[in-house]
Scaffold this motif. Sequence first.
Motif, mmCIF file in Angstrom:
data_model
loop_
_atom_site.group_PDB
_atom_site.id
_atom_site.type_symbol
_atom_site.label_atom_id
_atom_site.label_comp_id
_atom_site.label_asym_id
_atom_site.label_seq_id
_atom_site.Cartn_x
_atom_site.Cartn_y
_atom_site.Cartn_z
ATOM 1 N N ARG A 72 0.850 -1.189 0.000
ATOM 2 C CA ARG A 72 0.000 0.000 0.000
ATOM 3 C C ARG A 72 0.885 1.238 0.000
ATOM 4 O O ARG A 72 1.744 1.397 0.867
ATOM 5 C CB ARG A 72 -0.922 -0.029 1.222
ATOM 6 C CG ARG A 72 -1.824 -1.271 1.231
ATOM 7 C CD ARG A 72 -2.647 -1.377 2.492
ATOM 8 N NE ARG A 72 -1.867 -1.367 3.715
ATOM 9 C CZ ARG A 72 -1.379 -2.439 4.327
ATOM 10 N NH1 ARG A 72 -1.564 -3.633 3.806
ATOM 11 N NH2 ARG A 72 -0.703 -2.330 5.450
ATOM 12 N N TYR A 73 0.649 2.124 -0.973
ATOM 13 C CA TYR A 73 1.485 3.295 -1.154
ATOM 14 C C TYR A 73 0.640 4.569 -1.225
ATOM 15 O O TYR A 73 -0.579 4.512 -1.362
ATOM 16 C CB TYR A 73 2.282 3.185 -2.464
ATOM 17 C CG TYR A 73 3.169 1.974 -2.556
ATOM 18 C CD1 TYR A 73 4.331 1.886 -1.799
ATOM 19 C CD2 TYR A 73 2.852 0.927 -3.416
ATOM 20 C CE1 TYR A 73 5.154 0.773 -1.895
ATOM 21 C CE2 TYR A 73 3.681 -0.188 -3.515
ATOM 22 C CZ TYR A 73 4.824 -0.256 -2.750
ATOM 23 O OH TYR A 73 5.645 -1.347 -2.840
ATOM 24 N N CYS A 74 1.328 5.714 -1.190
ATOM 25 C CA CYS A 74 0.667 6.999 -1.418
ATOM 26 C C CYS A 74 1.696 7.988 -1.952
ATOM 27 O O CYS A 74 2.902 7.770 -1.840
ATOM 28 C CB CYS A 74 0.022 7.539 -0.136
ATOM 29 S SG CYS A 74 1.185 8.049 1.143
ATOM 30 N N PRO A 121 -0.261 3.761 4.346
ATOM 31 C CA PRO A 121 0.539 3.684 3.128
ATOM 32 C C PRO A 121 1.968 4.203 3.281
ATOM 33 O O PRO A 121 2.242 5.066 4.103
ATOM 34 C CB PRO A 121 -0.238 4.563 2.149
ATOM 35 C CG PRO A 121 -0.914 5.575 3.019
ATOM 36 C CD PRO A 121 -1.232 4.856 4.307
ATOM 37 N N LEU A 122 2.840 3.655 2.464
ATOM 38 C CA LEU A 122 4.236 4.074 2.394
ATOM 39 C C LEU A 122 4.353 5.137 1.306
ATOM 40 O O LEU A 122 3.943 4.913 0.161
ATOM 41 C CB LEU A 122 5.121 2.875 2.052
ATOM 42 C CG LEU A 122 6.601 3.135 1.830
ATOM 43 C CD1 LEU A 122 7.262 3.617 3.120
ATOM 44 C CD2 LEU A 122 7.287 1.877 1.323
ATOM 45 N N GLN A 169 5.655 7.362 -1.664
ATOM 46 C CA GLN A 169 6.497 7.097 -2.831
ATOM 47 C C GLN A 169 6.769 8.417 -3.558
ATOM 48 O O GLN A 169 5.843 9.002 -4.145
ATOM 49 C CB GLN A 169 5.772 6.148 -3.792
ATOM 50 C CG GLN A 169 5.490 4.782 -3.230
ATOM 51 C CD GLN A 169 6.723 3.915 -3.270
ATOM 52 O OE1 GLN A 169 7.101 3.402 -4.310
ATOM 53 N NE2 GLN A 169 7.362 3.753 -2.129
ATOM 54 N N TRP A 175 7.150 4.064 -12.430
ATOM 55 C CA TRP A 175 6.764 3.559 -11.108
ATOM 56 C C TRP A 175 5.902 2.310 -11.262
ATOM 57 O O TRP A 175 6.127 1.309 -10.581
ATOM 58 C CB TRP A 175 6.009 4.639 -10.319
ATOM 59 C CG TRP A 175 5.596 4.157 -8.958
ATOM 60 C CD1 TRP A 175 6.352 4.186 -7.829
ATOM 61 C CD2 TRP A 175 4.349 3.559 -8.586
ATOM 62 N NE1 TRP A 175 5.649 3.633 -6.762
ATOM 63 C CE2 TRP A 175 4.411 3.248 -7.213
ATOM 64 C CE3 TRP A 175 3.184 3.257 -9.282
ATOM 65 C CZ2 TRP A 175 3.360 2.645 -6.525
ATOM 66 C CZ3 TRP A 175 2.133 2.658 -8.603
ATOM 67 C CH2 TRP A 175 2.233 2.363 -7.239
ATOM 68 N N ARG A 232 7.099 -1.841 -9.935
ATOM 69 C CA ARG A 232 6.480 -2.242 -8.662
ATOM 70 C C ARG A 232 6.864 -3.650 -8.299
ATOM 71 O O ARG A 232 6.749 -4.561 -9.111
ATOM 72 C CB ARG A 232 4.936 -2.207 -8.769
ATOM 73 C CG ARG A 232 4.236 -0.927 -8.602
ATOM 74 C CD ARG A 232 4.701 -0.077 -7.456
ATOM 75 N NE ARG A 232 5.930 0.602 -7.835
ATOM 76 C CZ ARG A 232 7.011 0.752 -7.051
ATOM 77 N NH1 ARG A 232 7.027 0.329 -5.840
ATOM 78 N NH2 ARG A 232 8.092 1.347 -7.468
ATOM 79 N N ALA A 253 -2.533 2.243 -4.256
ATOM 80 C CA ALA A 253 -1.838 3.518 -4.080
ATOM 81 C C ALA A 253 -2.838 4.666 -4.099
ATOM 82 O O ALA A 253 -3.763 4.680 -4.916
ATOM 83 C CB ALA A 253 -0.797 3.718 -5.183
#
Length: 197
Positions: free
Chosen positions: A60-62, A79-80, A82, A136, A140, A150
């Motif tokens: 899970r990203y943001c 979220p992590l 990016q 990106w 992934r 994301a």
Amino acid sequence: MPQVSRSYSVAMLVTLVAAARSSPLLDLRFGDDRPLDMAGWQAVERALPVLAPLAAAELRYCSPTPCARQTGDVLGLAPLAQPALRDCDMGRWSGHTLREVTAREPAAVDAWYSDPRSAPHGGEPLVSFVARVGNWLDTRPMGADGWVVAVAEAAVIRAAMLYVLKAPPQAYWRTEVHPLSVVSISGVTGRWNLRLG
């Protein structure tokens, strides 16, 4: 009959969620780095029952903005951030509305709309922005479940859709993504498909 060995890449699913709003439409600013406004908080809370299942994704990203982080946190994503998911770098136009910039630099705004390789604001050209978001996607890592979620600004999701569809850059201006919209992309590096519904 001899057996033919085929190797297939495992498909990945990338679900992109547009961050909730951080300002009214008429006050949208380039490079907006503000947190969610009250209407944005309320919208995420209303959407939570529908979007909560996204927290089941392993990865899970943001984007690094406060509104994307806060949207992800309310959805239970933790979220992590990016850096590659940040909005387009708008150079000296950052912090200003389109109306303000058009009043000061109408020819520069026309050039920005008409030439996707131009960066009259001194920031990032549209084609570079789309390529960054596409890179990106293509790099992934895949979790065990093959699902990535994301949260990012609408502009990032528009760039991702352009990249996936291999659409001409001018199509960017004909694409709308509203706050809390969800777009899914499936496939493998270099062979992505847009999934609606």
